[in-house]
Design an enzyme around this catalytic site. Structure first.
Site, short mmCIF file in Angstrom:
data_model
loop_
_atom_site.label_atom_id
_atom_site.label_comp_id
_atom_site.label_asym_id
_atom_site.label_seq_id
_atom_site.Cartn_x
_atom_site.Cartn_y
_atom_site.Cartn_z
N GLN A 228 1.19 -1.23 0.01
CA GLN A 228 -0.09 0.12 0.40
C GLN A 228 0.84 1.21 -0.09
O GLN A 228 0.30 2.72 0.22
CB GLN A 228 -1.05 -0.58 1.27
CG GLN A 228 -1.85 -1.22 1.63
CD GLN A 228 -3.33 -0.71 2.76
OE1 GLN A 228 -3.09 -1.52 2.69
NE2 GLN A 228 -3.97 -0.36 2.49
N ARG A 375 -8.91 -0.30 7.43
CA ARG A 375 -9.63 0.55 7.30
C ARG A 375 -10.37 2.17 7.77
O ARG A 375 -11.34 2.39 7.54
CB ARG A 375 -10.63 0.12 6.20
CG ARG A 375 -11.84 0.42 5.27
CD ARG A 375 -12.83 0.37 4.55
NE ARG A 375 -12.94 0.90 3.23
CZ ARG A 375 -13.63 0.51 3.16
NH1 ARG A 375 -14.64 -0.84 2.53
NH2 ARG A 375 -14.20 1.20 1.18
N CYS A 376 -8.90 2.59 8.55
CA CYS A 376 -9.26 3.89 9.57
C CYS A 376 -8.01 4.77 9.71
O CYS A 376 -7.11 3.70 8.72
CB CYS A 376 -9.42 3.32 10.53
SG CYS A 376 -8.56 2.17 11.39
N GLU A 749 -12.91 5.19 4.33
CA GLU A 749 -12.65 4.44 5.43
C GLU A 749 -13.90 4.79 6.85
O GLU A 749 -14.62 4.20 7.62
CB GLU A 749 -12.09 4.99 6.72
CG GLU A 749 -11.17 5.83 6.98
CD GLU A 749 -10.07 6.01 7.03
OE1 GLU A 749 -9.36 5.98 6.78
OE2 GLU A 749 -9.63 6.93 8.13
#
Ligand code: CDP
Length: 795
Positions: A228, A375-376, A749
């Site tokens: 990522q 996802r945050c 997110e």
């Protein structure tokens, strides 16, 4: 110069700019099976790597016998820590400056830890070889529970750290302890609740993998990997291996979901690269599903105590929290290093509270390392859960409507920019507007009546209504407060307009399915008056793309999105000079018109020129004194983060006989400022809500007392399928970010962060009349039934 795009007004130039529902460019290849993932990469002479993992959670390695594995036909090499020591590669730094074994040198610290690597001509042979590596273990007592790990007689996990005498990892605090204590002492009402945000696994569809490819001819190491954050991974690879950075190339091809799981560097990546360096042949390593769940970065695992002090009519006076965090065997959380508890500071949420105090203790346990931002943004999920649950607890204590108590405490639109009591600067918000829209969409008042009716009639199914009015913080930097391994968290975009009028845009962030090839093109299309189809977006190759810090924590739009807009405007500036030359007018008389996407001579609107004609001019008829070409790059250090928000309302039915929870209605109103592509946003919301449902209802990585992972595969770690996902009703409000060049905030997110507390609040709400104040996640039917029983509501 032209004030930037205006909220919702920019839709419909028809060129695929801001606000248009452009179909995802990348889907052409994905839905026709032409994606190119790490496991699709095949190189001549490529070898395959299989990792031998420890069956024990805590054990000393006494001996490793490679001989039987080396006898297997096709096995080329068996690597252990001893072999890697020769190259100084036996350990690697984590993102929090801890030191993790690449292959265990002395002591195993969690089940499935990497012990040896078998390299063979094909994957099956590598696996056969791995089964023949004989490892003698001296098994030690493990500790897999953070609380027990901090007890005096707990086995010491990190005897490799000099001076470490217990399993204590770190402490952190924020806010004003004394002032908060005073408010609590004097407050008319206080409430307290203990809640576990359980250990989760981000579970991307594609597991982690790499192809190490050392080229002795060029003396260059290429690593194709599921990353990522390719650029920072290149820097770290170079630092760890000693290979100069310009001789390392990281390529992230298509990535099948990341969700924070692909931010850390894992031993498998290093082994594939090291093996390729040693053997001078390409080496591929791709994890199996259970390896991914059991050994790569987990998320959450925060045991939180929340407290609110309030007046009798529901005004929140102070928030206090104390957290016990399980960091696993190494401190390998993935968050900007100046914040040991990430962005947990935002635990006062959407509410105007003057006083707050938070503390945290983290422990080492014999479990896989992690604490990644699933996802945050780095622990914002835990913070949102805490405050949104606590507001419901307070509402129930005061017998107030949970919508009303929120409304009473919201930070008001005229209070922005708003500084929170823990020192965070919210950019913009209109929380009441989002809540009002959600209440209307959810038929809130009707459902409240229906809920009461069911209670009075002693109905078989209870109704619960849950609200979450969350505020998020996304878009790390700024560089002065956020960095990874010292590299400040900016991001970048480079635009090259070619002579025939189309363009290539390269960005420093890395999509894992979010649709960047479409939305970055839309930003540039909007800012340059180009057609979105004339723009190609590239990413994921450190040899060609500008340096960036990668995609996680919804930072792509807030940071690289800003860079794309600023770079476009730089191109536009140069284009103006060329336009003046082409139109034979003075540069001062040239204006750009956002609507038509063209440059005009002021006062003579018919004398206009498009970017395509200007591109030709830049290469074929450049004005005197100008350099040829039409391109620009921008490295954007955001002045602040962006604060998207939303209100979610979940209505559930609970079967009093079985404890089963069914979703009756699921409303999500989001505000991410100016919207680039409403269709992509909707997709992001749907996916995130599904993950929120998994969190609240099903998912939990668990361990037995021997340290065995009992939730380490998809038979035991339950993910929601389409069967468990209800229909979502989405809505939006638009409150632009005042400091972002196109007024956009991140959104990816928000649904994962915002939905779990709404779901838990709904389940609690259904049983509140029976005195239930909390239900732990995951709320499987047995957990819910126990609560029904406790409340005297079970049938
Ligand atoms: O960093 P990441 O891409 O995961 O998150 P994001 O910046 O929230 O963006 C997710 C997707 O939603 C991207 O394709 C964005 O371009 C898109 N988006 C949008 O269309 N409008 C916004 N205001 C924010 C995001």
């Amino acid at each position: 110069e032209d004030g930037g795009p205006q909220p919702e007004k920019h839709c419909g130039h028809g060129r695929g700019g801001m606000g248009e529902e452009v179909k995802r460019k990348e889907d052409q290849r994905f839905i026709t099976g032409r994606g190119n993932y790490v496991d699709d990469i095949k190189k001549p002479g490529m070898l395959h790597c299989e990792i031998v993992r420890s069956p024990h959670a805590h054990a000393r390695i006494e001996n490793i016998d490679k001989s039987r594995a080396l006898d297997v036909d096709g096995v080329v090499a068996v690597l252990t820590a001893e072999d890697l020591l020769e190259y100084d590669l036996a350990t690697m730094p984590t993102l929090m400056d801890d030191t993790q074994d690449v292959l265990v040198n002395d002591k195993v610290k969690f089940q499935s830890q990497e012990v040896a690597a078998v390299i063979a001509t094909d994957r099956y042979t590598a696996k056969d070889g791995a089964e023949k590596v004989v490892v003698d273990y001296d098994v030690l007592d493990p500790v897999v529970d953070a609380e027990k790990a901090l007890e005096d007689d707990a086995p010491l996990i990190r005897d490799d750290i000099e001076g470490q005498e217990d399993n204590h990892c770190l402490d952190w605090e924020t806010g004003d302890e004394e002032a908060t204590a005073r408010v609590f002492d004097d407050a008319p009402v206080t409430v307290k609740e203990q809640m576990l945000y359980q250990r989760l696994h981000p579970a991307p569809i594609e597991t982690c993998g790499a192809v190490g490819d050392f080229d002795p001819g060029k003396d260059k190491l290429t690593v194709h990997m599921t990353s990522q954050a390719p650029h920072i991974h290149r820097t770290l690879f170079s630092q760890v291996s000693g290979i100069p950075e310009h001789k390392v190339r990281i390529v992230s091809p298509d990535v099948g979901g990341g969700f924070g799981n692909k931010v850390p560097i894992y031993p498998g990546y290093v082994v594939a690269a090291a093996a390729s360096y040693v053997l001078e042949q390409p080496v591929k390593w791709v994890e199996e599903r259970s390896e991914n769940i059991q050994s790569t970065g987990f998320a959450r695992d925060y045991d939180m105590q929340g407290e609110l002090a309030a007046t009798e009519d529901g005004e929140i006076l102070a928030v206090r929290t104390d957290v016990l965090a399980d960091h696993g065997a190494y401190n390998a959380v993935a968050q900007p290093s100046k914040f040991p508890a990430g962005f947990f500071n935002i635990f006062t949420g959407s509410y105007d509270v003057d006083t707050a105090y938070g503390t945290l203790t983290a422990a080492y346990t014999n479990t896989a390392p992690g604490g990644v931002a699933y996802r945050c943004s780095f622990r914002v999920t835990e913070a949102v859960y805490l405050i949104e649950r606590m507001v419901k607890v307070l509402a129930d204590e005061l017998e107030m409507d949970p919508a009303e108590i929120r409304r009473k405490n919201f930070i008001q639109p005229d209070q922005f920019p708003y500084e929170s009591p823990t020192g965070w600067n919210y950019d913009s918000g209109d929380y009441e507007k989002a809540l009002d829209l959600a209440l209307e969409m959810a038929d809130y008042d009707d459902y409240r009546e229906e809920q009461q009716r069911r209670i009075e009639e002693d109905a078989d199914k209870l109704l619960g209504i849950g609200i979450s009015s969350f505020t998020e913080v996304v878009g790390a930097g700024p560089g002065k407060t956020c960095d990874i391994a010292g590299v400040e968290m900016f991001d970048s975009a480079e635009i090259r307009v070619h002579p025939t009028g189309n363009a290539t845009v390269r960005v420093g962030v890395q999509t894992q399915g979010q649709g960047h090839e479409t939305t970055f093109a839309q930003i540039v299309a909007e800012e340059l008056g180009m057609d979105v189809d004339d723009i190609t977006v590239e990413h994921g190759d450190t040899d060609t793309d500008p340096y960036g810090l990668g995609t996680y924590g919804s930072r792509s739009t807030p940071v690289a999105g800003a860079a794309a807009a600023v770079a476009s405007r730089k191109v536009r500036e140069k284009a103006k000079a060329i336009a003046a030359n082409e139109l034979e007018a003075a540069e001062a008389d040239i204006t750009w018109d956002r609507e038509s996407g063209e440059f005009h001579v002021a006062g003579a609107p018919d004398r206009s020129i498009s970017i395509t004609e200007i591109a030709a001019g830049a290469y074929m008829n450049k004005p005197a004194g100008e350099d040829p070409g039409l391109e620009a790059v921008n490295y954007y250090d955001p002045p602040e983060m962006t604060y998207p928000f939303g209100s979610y309302i979940v209505i559930v039915e609970i079967d009093r006989e079985t404890g089963e929870v069914e979703f009756e209605k699921f409303v999500a109103v989001d505000d991410c400022g100016n919207r680039i592509n409403p269709m992509i946003i909707e997709g992001q919301i749907h996916g995130g809500l599904a993950q929120g449902i998994g969190t609240a209802m099903m998912e939990h990585v668990t361990f037995d007392d021997n340290g065995n992972v009992t939730g380490g595969d998809f038979m035991n770690y339950l993910l929601p399928t389409s069967m468990e996902i209800p229909e979502f009703e989405t809505g939006h409000t638009v409150t632009p970010s005042p400091h972002h060049p196109i007024g956009a905030k991140g959104v990816g997110e928000s649904p994962t962060v915002g939905s779990p507390p709404a779901i838990v609040n709904a389940v609690v709400d259904a049983m509140a009349h029976g005195g239930i104040s909390h239900v732990e996640m995951p709320m499987t039917p047995d957990v819910v039934w126990e609560k029904l029983d406790e409340a005297g509501l079970a049938m």
